[in-house]
Scaffold this motif. Structure first.
Motif, PDB file in Angstrom:
ATOM      1  N   LEU A 117      -7.938  -1.975  -1.295  1.00 49.85           N
ATOM      2  CA  LEU A 117      -6.813  -2.715  -1.861  1.00 49.85           C
ATOM      3  C   LEU A 117      -6.357  -3.862  -0.972  1.00 49.85           C
ATOM      4  O   LEU A 117      -5.967  -4.922  -1.467  1.00 49.85           O
ATOM      5  CB  LEU A 117      -5.644  -1.759  -2.115  1.00 49.85           C
ATOM      6  CG  LEU A 117      -5.788  -0.823  -3.309  1.00 49.85           C
ATOM      7  CD1 LEU A 117      -4.676   0.214  -3.308  1.00 49.85           C
ATOM      8  CD2 LEU A 117      -5.797  -1.600  -4.613  1.00 49.85           C
ATOM      9  N   GLU A 118      -6.409  -3.682   0.340  1.00 49.36           N
ATOM     10  CA  GLU A 118      -5.913  -4.732   1.227  1.00 49.36           C
ATOM     11  C   GLU A 118      -6.732  -6.011   1.134  1.00 49.36           C
ATOM     12  O   GLU A 118      -6.242  -7.103   1.457  1.00 49.36           O
ATOM     13  CB  GLU A 118      -5.867  -4.255   2.683  1.00 49.36           C
ATOM     14  CG  GLU A 118      -7.190  -3.731   3.218  1.00 49.36           C
ATOM     15  CD  GLU A 118      -7.282  -2.227   3.143  1.00 49.36           C
ATOM     16  OE1 GLU A 118      -7.739  -1.623   4.122  1.00 49.36           O
ATOM     17  OE2 GLU A 118      -6.890  -1.651   2.109  1.00 49.36           O
ATOM     18  N   ASN A 119      -7.976  -5.908   0.653  1.00 49.63           N
ATOM     19  CA  ASN A 119      -8.817  -7.094   0.468  1.00 49.63           C
ATOM     20  C   ASN A 119      -8.733  -7.653  -0.951  1.00 49.63           C
ATOM     21  O   ASN A 119      -8.946  -8.851  -1.162  1.00 49.63           O
ATOM     22  CB  ASN A 119     -10.266  -6.771   0.800  1.00 49.63           C
ATOM     23  CG  ASN A 119     -10.465  -6.381   2.247  1.00 49.63           C
ATOM     24  OD1 ASN A 119      -9.777  -6.886   3.127  1.00 49.63           O
ATOM     25  ND2 ASN A 119     -11.396  -5.481   2.512  1.00 49.63           N
ATOM     26  N   PRO A 122      -4.688  -9.517  -2.374  1.00 57.08           N
ATOM     27  CA  PRO A 122      -4.397 -10.935  -2.110  1.00 57.08           C
ATOM     28  C   PRO A 122      -5.144 -11.898  -3.027  1.00 57.08           C
ATOM     29  O   PRO A 122      -4.706 -13.046  -3.203  1.00 57.08           O
ATOM     30  CB  PRO A 122      -4.850 -11.119  -0.654  1.00 57.08           C
ATOM     31  CG  PRO A 122      -4.745  -9.754  -0.052  1.00 57.08           C
ATOM     32  CD  PRO A 122      -5.152  -8.828  -1.159  1.00 57.08           C
ATOM     33  N   LEU A 123      -6.259 -11.460  -3.626  1.00 60.58           N
ATOM     34  CA  LEU A 123      -6.979 -12.325  -4.554  1.00 60.58           C
ATOM     35  C   LEU A 123      -6.204 -12.522  -5.847  1.00 60.58           C
ATOM     36  O   LEU A 123      -6.367 -13.526  -6.539  1.00 60.58           O
ATOM     37  CB  LEU A 123      -8.359 -11.732  -4.862  1.00 60.58           C
ATOM     38  CG  LEU A 123      -9.313 -11.586  -3.670  1.00 60.58           C
ATOM     39  CD1 LEU A 123     -10.603 -10.912  -4.115  1.00 60.58           C
ATOM     40  CD2 LEU A 123      -9.611 -12.934  -3.032  1.00 60.58           C
ATOM     41  N   ILE A 124      -5.369 -11.524  -6.186  1.00 64.88           N
ATOM     42  CA  ILE A 124      -4.550 -11.627  -7.396  1.00 64.88           C
ATOM     43  C   ILE A 124      -3.441 -12.644  -7.188  1.00 64.88           C
ATOM     44  O   ILE A 124      -3.206 -13.522  -8.011  1.00 64.88           O
ATOM     45  CB  ILE A 124      -3.970 -10.248  -7.763  1.00 64.88           C
ATOM     46  CG1 ILE A 124      -5.114  -9.246  -8.007  1.00 64.88           C
ATOM     47  CG2 ILE A 124      -3.082 -10.348  -8.995  1.00 64.88           C
ATOM     48  CD1 ILE A 124      -4.645  -7.825  -8.183  1.00 64.88           C
ATOM     49  N   ASP A 125      -2.734 -12.515  -6.063  1.00 64.33           N
ATOM     50  CA  ASP A 125      -1.657 -13.451  -5.728  1.00 64.33           C
ATOM     51  C   ASP A 125      -1.349 -13.297  -4.245  1.00 64.33           C
ATOM     52  O   ASP A 125      -0.938 -12.226  -3.795  1.00 64.33           O
ATOM     53  CB  ASP A 125      -0.412 -13.152  -6.566  1.00 64.33           C
ATOM     54  CG  ASP A 125       0.653 -14.239  -6.435  1.00 64.33           C
ATOM     55  OD1 ASP A 125       0.621 -14.989  -5.439  1.00 64.33           O
ATOM     56  OD2 ASP A 125       1.505 -14.343  -7.331  1.00 64.33           O
ATOM     57  N   LYS A 126      -1.525 -14.368  -3.486  1.00 60.55           N
ATOM     58  CA  LYS A 126      -1.269 -14.314  -2.048  1.00 60.55           C
ATOM     59  C   LYS A 126       0.210 -14.267  -1.716  1.00 60.55           C
ATOM     60  O   LYS A 126       0.584 -13.985  -0.575  1.00 60.55           O
ATOM     61  CB  LYS A 126      -1.913 -15.534  -1.364  1.00 60.55           C
ATOM     62  CG  LYS A 126      -3.434 -15.539  -1.410  1.00 60.55           C
ATOM     63  CD  LYS A 126      -3.994 -16.742  -0.683  1.00 60.55           C
ATOM     64  CE  LYS A 126      -5.515 -16.727  -0.712  1.00 60.55           C
ATOM     65  NZ  LYS A 126      -6.098 -17.911  -0.019  1.00 60.55           N
ATOM     66  N   ASN A 127       1.073 -14.556  -2.695  1.00 62.03           N
ATOM     67  CA  ASN A 127       2.506 -14.620  -2.440  1.00 62.03           C
ATOM     68  C   ASN A 127       3.265 -13.381  -2.908  1.00 62.03           C
ATOM     69  O   ASN A 127       4.493 -13.416  -3.012  1.00 62.03           O
ATOM     70  CB  ASN A 127       3.090 -15.861  -3.128  1.00 62.03           C
ATOM     71  CG  ASN A 127       2.481 -17.148  -2.605  1.00 62.03           C
ATOM     72  OD1 ASN A 127       2.337 -17.326  -1.395  1.00 62.03           O
ATOM     73  ND2 ASN A 127       2.101 -18.045  -3.511  1.00 62.03           N
ATOM     74  N   LEU A 132      -0.611  -3.663  -0.038  1.00 62.73           N
ATOM     75  CA  LEU A 132      -1.098  -2.327  -0.360  1.00 62.73           C
ATOM     76  C   LEU A 132      -2.343  -2.021   0.457  1.00 62.73           C
ATOM     77  O   LEU A 132      -3.189  -2.892   0.673  1.00 62.73           O
ATOM     78  CB  LEU A 132      -1.443  -2.215  -1.851  1.00 62.73           C
ATOM     79  CG  LEU A 132      -0.307  -2.377  -2.863  1.00 62.73           C
ATOM     80  CD1 LEU A 132      -0.865  -2.397  -4.276  1.00 62.73           C
ATOM     81  CD2 LEU A 132       0.710  -1.250  -2.726  1.00 62.73           C
ATOM     82  N   THR A 133      -2.457  -0.783   0.896  1.00 61.24           N
ATOM     83  CA  THR A 133      -3.692  -0.299   1.504  1.00 61.24           C
ATOM     84  C   THR A 133      -4.144   0.931   0.732  1.00 61.24           C
ATOM     85  O   THR A 133      -3.348   1.600   0.061  1.00 61.24           O
ATOM     86  CB  THR A 133      -3.495   0.056   2.985  1.00 61.24           C
ATOM     87  OG1 THR A 133      -2.538   1.130   3.090  1.00 61.24           O
ATOM     88  CG2 THR A 133      -3.002  -1.135   3.778  1.00 61.24           C
ATOM     89  N   GLY A 134      -5.423   1.237   0.825  1.00 63.88           N
ATOM     90  CA  GLY A 134      -5.993   2.360   0.094  1.00 63.88           C
ATOM     91  C   GLY A 134      -7.290   1.945  -0.572  1.00 63.88           C
ATOM     92  O   GLY A 134      -7.727   0.796  -0.455  1.00 63.88           O
ATOM     93  N   ARG A 161      -6.485   5.465  -4.647  1.00 59.33           N
ATOM     94  CA  ARG A 161      -6.176   6.671  -3.874  1.00 59.33           C
ATOM     95  C   ARG A 161      -5.661   6.305  -2.484  1.00 59.33           C
ATOM     96  O   ARG A 161      -6.003   5.252  -1.948  1.00 59.33           O
ATOM     97  CB  ARG A 161      -7.411   7.557  -3.752  1.00 59.33           C
ATOM     98  CG  ARG A 161      -7.866   8.181  -5.076  1.00 59.33           C
ATOM     99  CD  ARG A 161      -9.117   9.040  -4.894  1.00 59.33           C
ATOM    100  NE  ARG A 161      -9.437   9.803  -6.092  1.00 59.33           N
ATOM    101  CZ  ARG A 161     -10.152   9.335  -7.106  1.00 59.33           C
ATOM    102  NH1 ARG A 161     -10.609   8.094  -7.063  1.00 59.33           N
ATOM    103  NH2 ARG A 161     -10.398  10.103  -8.165  1.00 59.33           N
ATOM    104  N   ASN A 162      -4.841   7.222  -1.946  1.00 62.31           N
ATOM    105  CA  ASN A 162      -4.278   7.049  -0.597  1.00 62.31           C
ATOM    106  C   ASN A 162      -3.577   5.700  -0.454  1.00 62.31           C
ATOM    107  O   ASN A 162      -3.759   4.987   0.538  1.00 62.31           O
ATOM    108  CB  ASN A 162      -5.371   7.192   0.463  1.00 62.31           C
ATOM    109  CG  ASN A 162      -6.110   8.514   0.369  1.00 62.31           C
ATOM    110  OD1 ASN A 162      -5.494   9.556   0.185  1.00 62.31           O
ATOM    111  ND2 ASN A 162      -7.433   8.471   0.478  1.00 62.31           N
ATOM    112  N   VAL A 163      -2.773   5.376  -1.449  1.00 59.20           N
ATOM    113  CA  VAL A 163      -2.120   4.062  -1.496  1.00 59.20           C
ATOM    114  C   VAL A 163      -0.832   4.075  -0.666  1.00 59.20           C
ATOM    115  O   VAL A 163       0.017   4.961  -0.834  1.00 59.20           O
ATOM    116  CB  VAL A 163      -1.803   3.657  -2.945  1.00 59.20           C
ATOM    117  CG1 VAL A 163      -1.162   2.273  -2.979  1.00 59.20           C
ATOM    118  CG2 VAL A 163      -3.071   3.672  -3.788  1.00 59.20           C
TER     119      VAL A 163
END
Length: 257
Positions: A117-119, A122-127, A132-134, A161-163
């Protein structure tokens, strides 16, 4: 006699074309492929039937290590092209592509991709005012987009998962969201995501509706706190609404992206 000559001639022409296609290098064949204007491919290797794209740019997203496999009978009967993606930074997995729809309305099926998720977020919206991580995985049975990149149709599911959520609004708190299951269905007019989230901190069930070319959203559902929450998070949830008799907070937000 004439029929025999015609039949043999057609037979020879067919196998000549077949072997030309079979043996032709993929980079030469791609010169004749009409791709959507926002998609560019680099360093194409292999043949029509099996090959590799080292890098593909789709709008502002770069994906590396894409492999394809084409079966003659699959193309003949289902128009299918099998793609595998192995980008360690972004996504890993596979999908099917209608080989004859790329220039008009790219049609993808059996999209099974996994990523972090962390990668991806940001592609959806950097702002976005949170991070989110997971891990996240998709099982999209059908996805059709227009040549301009807008959504035509989608159907499937996504599981994260594990968000863990962090936001400047809660500077000292990491919000455990645990497992989030989304069922996705919609078309170019409206997309509905049914949400089922559960963790040791929170439980949320509801839906997110996207309309007007994915620019207008409406989020509704019920949010239930679980256990002893950090004071900052408890205070923040108090601003969302008042718990009902079951201890759930009705949620209703709408606005524009």
């Amino acid at each position: 006699m004439i029929k025999r000559i015609v039949f043999r001639t057609l037979f020879i022409i067919f196998f000549f074309v077949f072997f030309v296609l079979y043996l032709a290098p993929a980079n030469k064949l791609f010169a004749f492929v009409s791709l959507p204007k926002d998609i560019k491919v680099y360093d194409v290797r292999g043949s029509l039937w099996k090959g590799k794209i080292s890098t593909m740019d789709a709008s502002n997203v770069r994906i590396n290590n894409i492999n394809w496999k084409l079966n003659f009978f699959t193309v003949l009967f289902t128009k299918g092209l099998s793609l595998k993606v192995n980008d360690p930074r972004l996504v890993r997995g596979s999908m099917g592509v209608n080989a004859f729809s790329l220039a008009d309305k790219p049609h993808f099926s059996s999209i099974q991709l996994n990523g972090d998720l962390e990668n991806i977020v940001p592609l959806i919206d950097k702002n976005l005012p949170f991070s989110l991580t997971g891990s996240v995985g998709t099982n999209i049975s059908d996805l059709v987009i227009s040549s301009k990149g807008s959504l035509v149709n989608i159907n499937g599911s996504v599981v994260a998962r594990n968000v863990i959520l962090t936001t400047p609004f809660l500077p000292d708190v990491s919000v455990d969201l645990g497992k989030i299951e989304l069922s996705v269905q919609g078309n170019q007019k409206s997309v509905v995501l049914k949400i089922d989230q559960n963790s040791e901190m929170l439980r949320f069930t509801g839906k997110l509706e996207l309309s007007e070319n994915m620019t207008v959203y409406k989020l509704t559902g019920n949010l239930k706190p679980k256990g002893d929450l950090p004071s900052q998070l408890a205070m923040f949830m108090g601003t969302i609404g008042t718990p009902n008799a079951e201890g759930s907070i009705p949620v209703s937000f709408q606005g524009n992206f």
